[in-house]
Design a protein around this motif. Structure first.
Motif, PDB file in Angstrom:
ATOM      1  N   ASP A 123      27.763   3.055  20.230  1.00  0.00           N
ATOM      2  CA  ASP A 123      26.638   2.736  19.351  1.00  0.00           C
ATOM      3  C   ASP A 123      26.893   1.458  18.549  1.00  0.00           C
ATOM      4  N   VAL A 124      28.143   1.019  18.472  1.00  0.00           N
ATOM      5  CA  VAL A 124      28.394  -0.237  17.760  1.00  0.00           C
ATOM      6  C   VAL A 124      28.123  -1.442  18.654  1.00  0.00           C
ATOM      7  N   TRP A 125      27.991  -1.226  19.956  1.00  0.00           N
ATOM      8  CA  TRP A 125      27.774  -2.354  20.858  1.00  0.00           C
ATOM      9  C   TRP A 125      26.446  -3.069  20.575  1.00  0.00           C
ATOM     10  N   SER A 126      25.502  -2.350  19.992  1.00  0.00           N
ATOM     11  CA  SER A 126      24.210  -2.963  19.668  1.00  0.00           C
ATOM     12  C   SER A 126      24.121  -3.367  18.200  1.00  0.00           C
ATOM     13  N   ASP A 127      25.216  -3.218  17.470  1.00  0.00           N
ATOM     14  CA  ASP A 127      25.229  -3.594  16.061  1.00  0.00           C
ATOM     15  C   ASP A 127      25.151  -5.120  15.931  1.00  0.00           C
ATOM     16  N   PRO A 128      24.391  -5.632  14.967  1.00  0.00           N
ATOM     17  CA  PRO A 128      24.284  -7.087  14.779  1.00  0.00           C
ATOM     18  C   PRO A 128      25.639  -7.777  14.604  1.00  0.00           C
ATOM     19  N   ALA A 129      26.638  -7.039  14.128  1.00  0.00           N
ATOM     20  CA  ALA A 129      27.967  -7.636  13.917  1.00  0.00           C
ATOM     21  C   ALA A 129      28.567  -8.141  15.219  1.00  0.00           C
ATOM     22  N   MET A 130      28.144  -7.569  16.360  1.00  0.00           N
ATOM     23  CA  MET A 130      28.719  -7.977  17.632  1.00  0.00           C
ATOM     24  C   MET A 130      28.242  -9.353  18.080  1.00  0.00           C
ATOM     25  N   LYS A 131      27.204  -9.859  17.451  1.00  0.00           N
ATOM     26  CA  LYS A 131      26.699 -11.191  17.781  1.00  0.00           C
ATOM     27  C   LYS A 131      27.081 -12.244  16.738  1.00  0.00           C
ATOM     28  N   GLU A 132      27.781 -11.806  15.704  1.00  0.00           N
ATOM     29  CA  GLU A 132      28.200 -12.763  14.677  1.00  0.00           C
ATOM     30  C   GLU A 132      29.190 -13.766  15.251  1.00  0.00           C
ATOM     31  N   SER A 133      29.197 -14.950  14.687  1.00  0.00           N
ATOM     32  CA  SER A 133      30.053 -16.019  15.186  1.00  0.00           C
ATOM     33  C   SER A 133      31.528 -15.663  15.032  1.00  0.00           C
ATOM     34  N   ASN A 134      32.248 -15.738  16.136  1.00  0.00           N
ATOM     35  CA  ASN A 134      33.704 -15.662  16.127  1.00  0.00           C
ATOM     36  C   ASN A 134      34.186 -16.434  17.346  1.00  0.00           C
ATOM     37  N   LYS A 135      35.472 -16.419  17.617  1.00  0.00           N
ATOM     38  CA  LYS A 135      35.963 -17.266  18.705  1.00  0.00           C
ATOM     39  C   LYS A 135      35.450 -16.808  20.078  1.00  0.00           C
ATOM     40  N   PHE A 136      35.060 -15.530  20.199  1.00  0.00           N
ATOM     41  CA  PHE A 136      34.564 -15.024  21.472  1.00  0.00           C
ATOM     42  C   PHE A 136      33.095 -15.386  21.694  1.00  0.00           C
ATOM     43  N   THR A 137      32.255 -15.149  20.683  1.00  0.00           N
ATOM     44  CA  THR A 137      30.851 -15.522  20.836  1.00  0.00           C
ATOM     45  C   THR A 137      30.709 -17.041  20.924  1.00  0.00           C
ATOM     46  N   ASP A 138      31.572 -17.777  20.245  1.00  0.00           N
ATOM     47  CA  ASP A 138      31.523 -19.248  20.334  1.00  0.00           C
ATOM     48  C   ASP A 138      31.900 -19.720  21.734  1.00  0.00           C
ATOM     49  N   TYR A 139      32.749 -18.982  22.411  1.00  0.00           N
ATOM     50  CA  TYR A 139      33.217 -19.369  23.750  1.00  0.00           C
ATOM     51  C   TYR A 139      32.262 -18.878  24.843  1.00  0.00           C
ATOM     52  N   PHE A 140      31.860 -17.590  24.770  1.00  0.00           N
ATOM     53  CA  PHE A 140      31.095 -16.967  25.852  1.00  0.00           C
ATOM     54  C   PHE A 140      29.601 -16.805  25.567  1.00  0.00           C
ATOM     55  N   GLY A 141      29.181 -17.013  24.324  1.00  0.00           N
ATOM     56  CA  GLY A 141      27.792 -16.771  23.968  1.00  0.00           C
ATOM     57  C   GLY A 141      27.636 -15.446  23.237  1.00  0.00           C
ATOM     58  N   THR A 142      26.436 -15.188  22.774  1.00  0.00           N
ATOM     59  CA  THR A 142      26.198 -14.000  21.943  1.00  0.00           C
ATOM     60  C   THR A 142      25.724 -12.785  22.732  1.00  0.00           C
ATOM     61  N   ASP A 143      25.671 -12.894  24.069  1.00  0.00           N
ATOM     62  CA  ASP A 143      25.156 -11.784  24.875  1.00  0.00           C
ATOM     63  C   ASP A 143      26.268 -10.944  25.513  1.00  0.00           C
ATOM     64  N   ILE A 144      27.478 -11.058  24.994  1.00  0.00           N
ATOM     65  CA  ILE A 144      28.616 -10.334  25.566  1.00  0.00           C
ATOM     66  C   ILE A 144      28.340  -8.837  25.636  1.00  0.00           C
ATOM     67  N   PHE A 145      27.915  -8.267  24.524  1.00  0.00           N
ATOM     68  CA  PHE A 145      27.718  -6.819  24.482  1.00  0.00           C
ATOM     69  C   PHE A 145      26.401  -6.394  25.125  1.00  0.00           C
ATOM     70  N   ASP A 146      25.497  -7.326  25.375  1.00  0.00           N
ATOM     71  CA  ASP A 146      24.308  -6.998  26.167  1.00  0.00           C
ATOM     72  C   ASP A 146      24.734  -6.604  27.578  1.00  0.00           C
ATOM     73  N   THR A 147      25.732  -7.332  28.097  1.00  0.00           N
ATOM     74  CA  THR A 147      26.265  -6.995  29.411  1.00  0.00           C
ATOM     75  C   THR A 147      26.916  -5.617  29.392  1.00  0.00           C
ATOM     76  N   LEU A 148      27.702  -5.339  28.367  1.00  0.00           N
ATOM     77  CA  LEU A 148      28.361  -4.034  28.287  1.00  0.00           C
ATOM     78  C   LEU A 148      27.356  -2.902  28.168  1.00  0.00           C
ATOM     79  N   LEU A 149      26.307  -3.113  27.378  1.00  0.00           N
ATOM     80  CA  LEU A 149      25.288  -2.078  27.232  1.00  0.00           C
ATOM     81  C   LEU A 149      24.626  -1.754  28.571  1.00  0.00           C
TER      82      LEU A 149
END
Length: 452
Positions: A377-403
């Protein structure tokens, strides 16, 4: 007699503490900026300062791990726990010990009944060693069962025996495709049209024709180009009863298909024979292959070792073997367990549930460790799209794929025979299939026969 036993126990513990490990098993994941504690002649355990006691009656909790970042995570969670539970405060005494040393030291301490920590990390491939006979770990059913509807169940099932849960993982380890979008664009390939492995092979031939480069790489001496692919299809290296199942028809056909892609030039064997080598990092950084499938925790290899592909790599599901089939597999892992020598197991269970099963704890696992938390249930939390080194590298849709694949992650079987099987696949089967290009059916049968 009693004195002799105690003397023997003390000598064993002294011997283990002096052991120097010979390296990892090749199946471990690490957190973003911290490797497991190195084991060499000059290695020392990293002892953290005891978590500040908010009250005189705080319960001391001794924690062992082999990854420095795990120690820091638990120290932060202990501080958070103490703030919100001042009446149940703990004084966490955490120590990072080299990988082999820690697991050996733990095994001796549990067998002797003396010297084990209260709380401990146990790496997935080592866990079967602690399930032999009567486990010397505490049942976690009372904290795990209420959360089964919120977590990826397979990530606690792999640490169970006789319907009793003994460990909780940090992550799912969902296997995904890492595509070099720049290379795909050059070849005119849309990754979202790749639904099956047959589609992938067709796209790979187009990549080779347009760019002269392979579409994917496979390991020449690892488990990661084998285990996720057979797990997708409901197969495994051992079955639920612990029987070795290396040469099943599904496994043979999978390796025959992958070897065929190598022969076609659609795939290449990773430089250095593995995906976790400096040679491979440089190879991918130079844009020499268009994709690789690896668990979610491999993201940090890109961010930390393949810097030139920042903004060029996208994460997508694995191709299915047939329409509607599974598009991921849960790989790797480390369980946190409570030993039967724990002074206050009920309190420690509450703390462990807070750190590993609560929503806040799982958000912190992503924020601090960069892992895909087991609580979905945290995979859809807004925190998963917040800027960090992973979202900056791969984009903000990382957890969309996991969902999109969260219901397609089958459990793997970790049994007493598993460590031996891991070694045989890594050191014999994969080199012969991908480097020596021997017949996969023959190779897997020989490995199967050697493990009986």
């Amino acid at each position: 007699m009693k004195k002799a036993f105690l003397c023997t126990t003390v000598l064993l513990l002294i011997l283990v503490m002096g052991l120097s490990g010979c390296g990892g098993n090749g199946n471990k994941e690490t957190s973003p900026t911290n490797q497991p504690a190195a084991s060499n002649n000059g290695s020392k355990a990293t002892e953290g300062s005891e978590t500040a006691k908010p009250a005189a009656e705080a319960q001391k909790v001794v924690f062992w791990t082999f990854v420095d970042a795990h120690q820091k995570f638990y120290e932060s969670m202990a501080a958070s726990w103490n703030e919100s539970h001042p009446d149940k405060a703990i004084a966490l005494e955490a120590t990072t010990i080299p990988y082999d040393d820690m697991h050996t030291k733990l095994l001796v301490a549990l067998q002797s009944g003396v010297g084990a920590p209260d709380l401990v990390d146990i790496e997935q491939s080592k866990f079967p060693n602690f399930m032999k006979g009567t486990p010397q770990l505490v049942s976690l059913n009372d904290i795990v069962e209420p959360e089964l509807g919120n977590i990826v169940k397979s990530r606690v099932e792999i640490y169970s025996k006789d319907k009793t849960y003994y460990g909780i993982d940090y992550h799912v380890g969902a296997t995904v495709m890492y595509y070099n979008k720049e290379m795909l664009d050059q070849a005119g390939i849309n990754p979202d049209t790749i639904k099956t492995w047959a589609d992938f092979e067709t796209a790979g031939k187009q990549m080779l024709d347009k760019t002269g480069k392979p579409m994917i790489t496979f390991e020449g001496n690892g488990n990661w180009s084998w285990w996720p692919a057979i797990s997708q299809q409901g197969s495994d290296q051992v079955d639920e009863n612990g029987n070795v199942t290396v040469d099943t028809p599904v496994n043979v056909k999978t390796m025959e298909f992958f070897q065929k892609m190598v022969k076609e030039g659609v795939a290449a064997v990773a430089p250095g024979a593995g995906h976790d080598t400096e040679e491979y990092f440089g190879y991918m950084d130079s844009g020499s292959a268009a994709s690789v499938f690896m668990p979610f925790w491999f993201m940090n290899r890109f961010t930390d070792h393949i810097p030139d592909l920042k903004g060029k790599v996208i994460i997508r599901p694995m191709p299915a073997w047939k329409e509607g089939g599974n598009r991921s597999a849960g790989m790797g892992g480390t369980a946190t367990s409570i030993t039967n020598q724990a002074k206050n197991p009920d309190l420690i269970k509450e703390f462990l549930a807070y750190a590993k099963l609560s929503k806040e704890g799982n958000l912190q696992i992503w924020k601090q460790l960069g892992f895909d938390p087991i609580r979905t249930d945290v995979w859809s939390d807004p925190a998963m799209k917040e800027s960090n080194k992973f979202t900056d590298y791969f984009g903000t849709d990382i957890f969309d794929t996991l969902l999109s694949v969260k219901d397609e992650i089958a459990p793997v079987h970790i049994r007493e025979k598993s460590p031996e099987v891991f070694d045989a696949i890594r050191n014999k089967a994969m080199p012969q299939i991908f480097i020596d290009m021997k017949d996969p059916a023959k190779v897997l049968k020989e490995v199967q026969d050697s493990l009986k």
